[in-house]
Design an enzyme around this catalytic site. Sequence first.
Site, short mmCIF file in Angstrom:
data_model
loop_
_atom_site.label_atom_id
_atom_site.label_comp_id
_atom_site.label_asym_id
_atom_site.label_seq_id
_atom_site.Cartn_x
_atom_site.Cartn_y
_atom_site.Cartn_z
N HIS A 309 0.71 -1.33 -0.05
CA HIS A 309 -0.25 -0.10 0.07
C HIS A 309 0.78 1.33 0.00
O HIS A 309 0.32 2.29 0.10
CB HIS A 309 -0.94 -0.03 1.23
CG HIS A 309 -0.19 0.20 2.47
ND1 HIS A 309 0.51 -0.92 2.93
CD2 HIS A 309 -0.02 1.17 3.59
CE1 HIS A 309 0.97 -0.67 4.35
NE2 HIS A 309 0.79 0.53 4.51
N CYS A 310 2.14 1.17 -0.15
CA CYS A 310 2.94 2.30 0.05
C CYS A 310 3.89 2.85 -1.31
O CYS A 310 3.49 3.46 -1.71
CB CYS A 310 3.78 2.12 1.20
SG CYS A 310 3.21 2.16 3.05
N ILE A 311 4.85 1.99 -1.49
CA ILE A 311 5.68 2.28 -2.37
C ILE A 311 5.09 2.48 -3.88
O ILE A 311 5.44 3.45 -4.66
CB ILE A 311 7.11 1.25 -2.37
CG1 ILE A 311 7.66 1.51 -1.06
CG2 ILE A 311 8.04 2.05 -3.61
CD1 ILE A 311 8.81 0.43 -0.92
#
Length: 466
Positions: A309-311
């Site tokens: 869900h981040c990078i």
Amino acid sequence: MTSTPVTSSALVEYIPQQQTRAVAGGRRPALSSADAAVATPHPASREFPYDIAIVGLGYVGLPTALAMHAAGQRVLGLDVSLDRLQAILAGRVDLLASDRERLQASIIASADEFALTDDARLLADARAVVVCVPTPVDAHLVPDLSILRSACAAVVANAVPGQVLILTSTTYVGTTDDLLVHPLAARGLRPGEDIAVAFSPERIDPGNAGHAHEAVPRVVGGATPQCTELAVEVLGGYAEQVHPVSSTGAAELTKLLENTFRAVNIALANEMAEISGALNLDVMEVIAAAATKPYGFMPFYPGPGVGGHCIPCDPHYLLWQLRRRRITSPVIEQAMNGIAARPGRVVDRCVEVLAARGQSIAGARVLVLGTAYKPDVEDVRESPALEILALLAARGAKIAYQDEMIPTLRVEGVGELQSEADPLAFAPDLVIVHTLHGRTEPEWLASAPAILDTTYRVSAGPRVVL
């Protein structure tokens, strides 16, 4: 749908709409969402039954709620999905062993100490509200703010004087103002006077037991200095260190910098892997050697792409905002383009490996080992494996996968696949090593006819790398 409160003491008991049901603090009539939006605020001097409410009980929100409860806070967990609430209470969730122990302790606690609900009206019963919902991007890599807008609208509609509202979901600079500060002011709740508003980026590394939730420092920036002070007090209720910054914007950009830094360095590691291959060198040996330098270097490793869900998402929030301002960021743009292209490079390399064996990709039997986006999680969000499998199928390959943590997998253009119990029974012509869990036993790879190792960590069998 009328909200149906759920408590840890009663487990999940579905009640027809317009009836009442027991929750911590007494009984409360069910209201429609329209009724909830205009509910009369409680007076500022009221006592709050809960110390904190967590909005969104996913990979960030649930561990946060458990850490808060373990620190002695009275916690209310809110999620719009009744299926998710039921799964939490049944223990069918992906958690570290330490968090699983905390979950067991929480769900047997009294509803006055830990309760779960899908009723947003109950947010008025918490002194502090922390928003932990996903902020994905769409197929065109444009930020999808629908979940966050809905969550913040519910928080604003049910906010009462004296509360501390903290947004943690990663997003563009100015989100806290746009979705909390200004809507609250329109309701007559002035941040810094009637209510406190702050941003504190989440910092959770799923599957990594080396970073206890409470041991990871929290950055926090408030809409006013008083807001910052109150938010620091809330987060300091469980976090060992809280680092205040001057504004919500500074805190928002902090999170974007953290994950953009990772994206740029992963893209560089992938390029170094290609360079090392061209020079007939082992990139992992080179990285290990460079990592012996005690300053000025941090090891990042190549792979099939990035997921989670981040990078894959967060830098696009920054790029999207910069494009609106006609500002270019060539380093970030090139890094994200390189990351986006990586699954395609894996498939191209499959074609090369098979061609070297005198075989076409069309009709070839290709198995992907490990489909989670990282080791030791049951999470396939944005996993490169999904795109790799879809691209292989589009080129005519017969595809399969094996992942002991992902029993079923939906692949675009293919449908649902089931994990192969015996990978060799599939008779693969080529195995792509994508993710190696701690429990993975890869000895069978020695019997595979060909291996494309995207992890650069396999030593057995007829192995080639990207």
